[in-house]
Design an enzyme around this catalytic site. Sequence first.
Site, short mmCIF file in Angstrom:
data_model
loop_
_atom_site.label_atom_id
_atom_site.label_comp_id
_atom_site.label_asym_id
_atom_site.label_seq_id
_atom_site.Cartn_x
_atom_site.Cartn_y
_atom_site.Cartn_z
N THR A 151 6.27 -2.90 11.20
CA THR A 151 5.76 -1.59 11.67
C THR A 151 4.34 -1.49 11.41
OG1 THR A 151 6.49 -0.70 9.63
CG2 THR A 151 7.96 -0.35 11.24
N ILE A 190 2.51 2.82 2.37
CA ILE A 190 3.70 2.73 3.31
C ILE A 190 4.63 1.78 2.64
CG2 ILE A 190 4.55 2.26 5.72
CD1 ILE A 190 1.96 3.25 6.72
N ALA A 250 6.60 4.52 14.68
CA ALA A 250 6.72 4.76 13.40
C ALA A 250 6.35 6.19 12.77
CB ALA A 250 6.30 3.51 12.64
N HIS A 292 5.97 1.54 19.59
CA HIS A 292 4.93 1.90 18.24
C HIS A 292 4.97 3.28 18.06
CE1 HIS A 292 0.59 0.69 16.79
NE2 HIS A 292 1.33 1.51 16.10
N GLY A 347 0.80 -1.18 0.06
CA GLY A 347 0.07 -0.05 0.04
C GLY A 347 1.00 1.30 -0.08
N GLU A 388 0.46 -4.20 23.85
CA GLU A 388 1.14 -2.89 24.03
C GLU A 388 0.50 -2.25 25.06
OE1 GLU A 388 0.76 -0.90 19.99
OE2 GLU A 388 1.92 -2.28 19.18
C1 GLV Z 1 -0.38 4.01 13.69
O1 GLV Z 1 0.32 2.61 13.94
C2 GLV Z 1 -1.45 4.15 12.73
O2 GLV Z 1 -2.04 3.41 12.35
O3 GLV Z 1 -1.68 5.47 12.46
#
Ligand code: GLV
Length: 336
Positions: free
Chosen positions: A240, A161, A292, A290, A159, A271
């Site tokens: 990620t 990212i 990123a 978490h 996608g 988490e």
């Molecule tokens: C973070 O993990 C998001 O989904 O924006």
Amino acid sequence: MKPQVFITRELFDDVIAKILQYYEVEVWDRYQAPPYETLLKKVKEVDALVSLLADKIDCNLLKNASKLKIVAQLAVGYDNIDVECATKLGIYVTNTPGVLTEATAEFTWALILATTRRAVEADHFVRFGEWFRLRTAWHPKMLLGMELKGKTLGIIGLGRIGSRVAEIGVKGFGMKVIYYDLTRNPQLEAEIGAVYKDLHDVLKEADVVSVHVPLTPETKHLINESRLKLMKSSAVLINTSRGGVVDTNALVKALNEGWIAGAGLDVFEEEPLPQNHPLTAFKNVVLAPHIASATYEARHGMAEIVADNLIDFYEGKVPRTLVNKEVVNVRKPGFK
Ligand code: GLV
């Protein structure tokens, strides 16, 4: 009277000021998420909710929220929200795609490099005295890692990212890209020479496997024991996306038994990850909480999209990043 919005964590002041032009705002100002019971009470009183990925927005909560018309999530992922239930109830759900692509892709690369070049291990080596204790300034075999140029990057989920991670891999590091997704991306195939393969072959052939799929019932534990066994013993796994996409117990087994060379993980099934979790024991695993998308640019951009979605809805327009598009057939946007 203005409609009321409950925001489950502090946002940026300028964004709050923007929302305040249209809404009465209540912000949950603690660092920790509001407990479920608190959220249950809060949603009863409000017209709109700004949620985070750690807030459980299930059907029970949505059914309880008799005035609630829109849930504006500050994240691109929305697996914490029962979207199907929201749609049935005529509640709009929005997310924040796009603005966090760069930050997330960059951090994915931070994890790829940290894992393949053992950057965290190296830091500890210096910081905790191992280098000094060994009394050698330089050794040809000290902390050897894997070079990326010419290696194969396997992207699972091409996608926004995943595509950007792939592009950096090809243009920045001279890697070859293979990918698996439900749909092919002929444009990126042409642009960077990405090659489509089935999941089995991506796992089998890649030197770096990076996961970029949303968490859905179909992708839960997509990376399980048998799939980890397909990976090269010299390969690393980077995640990620969402913790639930990888079966944690299987990953711990894979690391313990050397099926793979290491992992870089920003997301976990649980988490926050408990301090003594088995994953914390591996030197060849790089862990992050978490983060990123945690650049100022991305997080501020995400907050702005949240505000824009709330304002679109207030003005009776379809919010710009609406997730459940079919909801417009159940209820028109707006508070009238
Ligand atoms: C973070 O993990 C998001 O989904 O924006």
